[in-house]
Scaffold this motif. Structure first.
Motif, PDB file in Angstrom:
ATOM      1  N   ALA A   1       0.661  -1.056   3.610  1.00  0.00           N
ATOM      2  CA  ALA A   1       2.120  -0.955   3.765  1.00  0.00           C
ATOM      3  C   ALA A   1       2.588  -1.581   5.073  1.00  0.00           C
ATOM      4  CB  ALA A   1       2.554   0.504   3.682  1.00  0.00           C
TER       5      ALA A   1
ATOM      6  N   GLY B   1       4.314  -4.724   3.577  1.00  0.00           N
ATOM      7  CA  GLY B   1       5.550  -4.106   3.149  1.00  0.00           C
ATOM      8  C   GLY B   1       5.348  -3.193   1.955  1.00  0.00           C
ATOM      9  N   SER B   2       6.443  -2.589   1.515  1.00  0.00           N
ATOM     10  CA  SER B   2       6.368  -1.677   0.376  1.00  0.00           C
ATOM     11  C   SER B   2       7.632  -1.816  -0.459  1.00  0.00           C
ATOM     12  CB  SER B   2       6.208  -0.223   0.856  1.00  0.00           C
ATOM     13  OG  SER B   2       7.297   0.140   1.691  1.00  0.00           O
ATOM     14  N   GLY B   3       7.591  -1.242  -1.659  1.00  0.00           N
ATOM     15  CA  GLY B   3       8.751  -1.304  -2.539  1.00  0.00           C
ATOM     16  C   GLY B   3       8.992  -2.703  -3.071  1.00  0.00           C
ATOM     17  N   GLU B   4      10.249  -3.032  -3.335  1.00  0.00           N
ATOM     18  CA  GLU B   4      10.586  -4.297  -3.978  1.00  0.00           C
ATOM     19  C   GLU B   4      10.335  -5.506  -3.098  1.00  0.00           C
ATOM     20  OE1 GLU B   4      14.555  -4.116  -5.421  1.00  0.00           O
ATOM     21  OE2 GLU B   4      14.127  -2.563  -6.921  1.00  0.00           O
ATOM     22  N   THR B   5      10.233  -5.316  -1.786  1.00  0.00           N
ATOM     23  CA  THR B   5      10.017  -6.448  -0.883  1.00  0.00           C
ATOM     24  C   THR B   5       8.544  -6.685  -0.563  1.00  0.00           C
ATOM     25  OG1 THR B   5      10.277  -5.052   1.076  1.00  0.00           O
ATOM     26  CG2 THR B   5      12.273  -6.083   0.176  1.00  0.00           C
ATOM     27  N   ALA B   6       7.654  -5.868  -1.105  1.00  0.00           N
ATOM     28  CA  ALA B   6       6.221  -6.008  -0.818  1.00  0.00           C
ATOM     29  C   ALA B   6       5.699  -7.345  -1.326  1.00  0.00           C
ATOM     30  CB  ALA B   6       5.450  -4.859  -1.451  1.00  0.00           C
TER      31      ALA B   6
ATOM     32  N   LEU C   1       0.631  -5.828  -3.920  1.00  0.00           N
ATOM     33  CA  LEU C   1       0.523  -4.533  -4.591  1.00  0.00           C
ATOM     34  C   LEU C   1      -0.928  -4.078  -4.503  1.00  0.00           C
ATOM     35  CD1 LEU C   1       2.652  -4.980  -7.841  1.00  0.00           C
ATOM     36  CD2 LEU C   1       3.371  -4.101  -5.615  1.00  0.00           C
TER      37      LEU C   1
ATOM     38  N   ASN D   1      -3.693  -0.905  -5.610  1.00  0.00           N
ATOM     39  CA  ASN D   1      -3.922   0.271  -6.448  1.00  0.00           C
ATOM     40  C   ASN D   1      -5.385   0.686  -6.391  1.00  0.00           C
ATOM     41  OD1 ASN D   1      -3.176   2.256  -8.526  1.00  0.00           O
ATOM     42  ND2 ASN D   1      -4.527   1.066  -9.850  1.00  0.00           N
TER      43      ASN D   1
ATOM     44  N   TYR E   1      10.178  -9.636 -13.037  1.00  0.00           N
ATOM     45  CA  TYR E   1       9.473  -8.389 -12.700  1.00  0.00           C
ATOM     46  C   TYR E   1       9.810  -7.299 -13.708  1.00  0.00           C
ATOM     47  CZ  TYR E   1       8.446 -10.642  -8.251  1.00  0.00           C
ATOM     48  OH  TYR E   1       7.999 -11.510  -7.279  1.00  0.00           O
TER      49      TYR E   1
ATOM     50  N   TYR F   1       4.043  -9.430 -11.909  1.00  0.00           N
ATOM     51  CA  TYR F   1       2.977  -8.811 -11.134  1.00  0.00           C
ATOM     52  C   TYR F   1       1.620  -8.969 -11.822  1.00  0.00           C
ATOM     53  CZ  TYR F   1       6.547  -6.270  -8.403  1.00  0.00           C
ATOM     54  OH  TYR F   1       7.596  -5.941  -7.584  1.00  0.00           O
TER      55      TYR F   1
END
Length: 420
Positions: free
Chosen positions: A226, A230-235, A238, A240, A354, A358
């Protein structure tokens, strides 16, 4: 099944027969085809395509894993359209309400193992192929039903290395028939393995338990990702942790609750934008793992990053590179026009769409091999809590076949934005 006049080769309109579509689906979805185990379904598809009149090649990647490449050539003056779909399906969710390998229709839902990703798309390909094979006024056709897409695109890469080519490829991944997806993120998978020393419950003070190290490492990874991306829609990345396992021995035995574990692993999937290289991504994670290994060494615990698949982890064996198609303006316009002509409206969205962009896809491997490649295919409903059934919208299966048929019957060099 179709209103095309196949005797004269004149194309008018294609309307897939729902009964025929379900008959194909019922056979196809009855054959288990998990990654690494696609040979039986490949043999079935090879037989069907041969019966239709295609020239076919059954390619074996390894024991139990095979794929089929089928071709129908009409003219050296026409471009080649490839319809590419993967035979392998995801592991089944729990709590299926019926036998997952007995396909059924409930209203507009085609339900069965792998229906969404992407057996529904395979039905679309076979419907279009069956209608097209005896028509002469169309593009040359290649049908690539590949293995190992869920292992990073093993099958398509295998076929490309053996000469697979086309002038345009359509891949009916479950991204919706309303979307023309041309751009996808890169995909990398790896494991982080924490190794300690197991001992009996009566001597836990002698054990080197990897679990606390693995748990702390999980928290550190989430925080560092993060902070960096970044995080969320601007990351721009991704991250996991798709699996967290611990146990005793190389196979993580769970049969010894009276012993501490000596091995733990985090199974990780990473998605990244095209402006971040896979090498930079791996350097970032290598640094974190190296720091964790240094901190754990004094406690007699090792930490290591492992790339590639094993029988235990079944991760991607190769990476999907990030891919932006950058289609010629003529081709993007053509693809929109063909949707308007065949289904009444142009695509609602195109390019980067999106959350679908992704996802890694075989379009990246084909695109990097010089084949313009797009994603258009039947989507399904979101999973229902407590129910494992997998479904795809049946009308989108039919509409995807209709769109493929339209492109095959109209594709020419001008549409591709180039001369022969």
């Amino acid at each position: 099944m179709t209103n095309a006049d196949q005797s004269s080769g004149a194309f008018r309109e294609f309307a897939p027969d729902p009964d025929r579509a379900f008959a194909i689906a019922r056979e196809l979805l009855s054959i288990p085809s998990f990654k690494g185990e696609e040979a039986e379904l490949a043999a079935w598809a090879n037989a069907r395509l041969t019966e239709m009149g295609f020239e076919t090649e059954l390619q074996t990647l390894r024991p139990g894993q095979a794929q089929v490449i089928a071709t129908s050539h009409v003219s050296d003056s026409r471009p080649t359209l490839m319809l590419n779909g993967h035979l392998d399906i995801d592991p089944l969710r729990s709590n299926w309400t019926t036998d997952p390998f007995e396909a059924r229709l409930e209203g507009n839902l085609l339900i069965g193992a792998g229906a969404r990703n992407m057996q529904g798309g395979l039905v679309s390909i076979l419907l279009a192929a069956e209608a097209l094979v005896n028509q002469r006024d169309r593009a040359n056709l290649t049908i690539a039903l590949v293995a190992g897409e869920l292992q990073g695109g093993l099958g398509t890469t295998h076929a490309l290395e053996r000469g697979l080519s086309a002038d345009l490829a359509i891949v009916p991944e479950p991204f919706g028939v309303d979307n023309l997806v041309t751009d996808t993120w890169g995909v990398i998978e790896f494991a982080i393995v924490v190794q300690g020393l197991s001992d009996h419950i009566s001597k836990l003070h002698l054990a080197k338990n990897p679990l606390p190290v693995a748990i702390d490492l999980r928290a550190a990874l989430l925080e560092r990702v993060a902070d960096r991306f970044g995080s969320g829609e601007t990351a721009k990345l991704l991250f996991n942790i798709g699996g967290f396992i611990a146990g005793r021995g190389d196979e993580y035995s769970f049969n010894a609750a009276n012993y501490s574990p000596d091995r733990a692993a985090l199974l990780i999937d990473v998605r990244h934008t095209v402006d971040i290289s896979s090498e930079d991504v791996m350097r970032f994670f290598d640094e974190i793992v190296a720091e964790a290994a240094a901190d754990a060494a004094d406690a007699g615990i090792s930490v290591a990053l492992q790339s590639g698949s094993t029988d235990m982890y079944r991760l991607n064996e190769i990476n999907f590179p990030a891919y932006n198609a950058n289609l010629p303006a003529e081709l993007e316009q053509y693809l929109n026009d063909r949707r308007r002509e065949s289904l009444g409206e142009p695509f609602a969205q195109s390019g980067t769409v999106y959350p679908h962009s992704y996802c890694g896809a075989d379009t990246s491997h084909m695109g990097n091999a010089g084949i313009p490649s797009v994603l258009v295919g039947p989507i399904g409903p979101a999973p229902t809590p407590g129910i494992g059934d997998d479904a795809v919208f049946f009308d989108e299966v039919l509409e995807t076949a209709t769109y493929m048929h339209e492109v095959a019957c109209t594709l020419d060099w001008a549409a591709l934005g180039r001369s022969q």
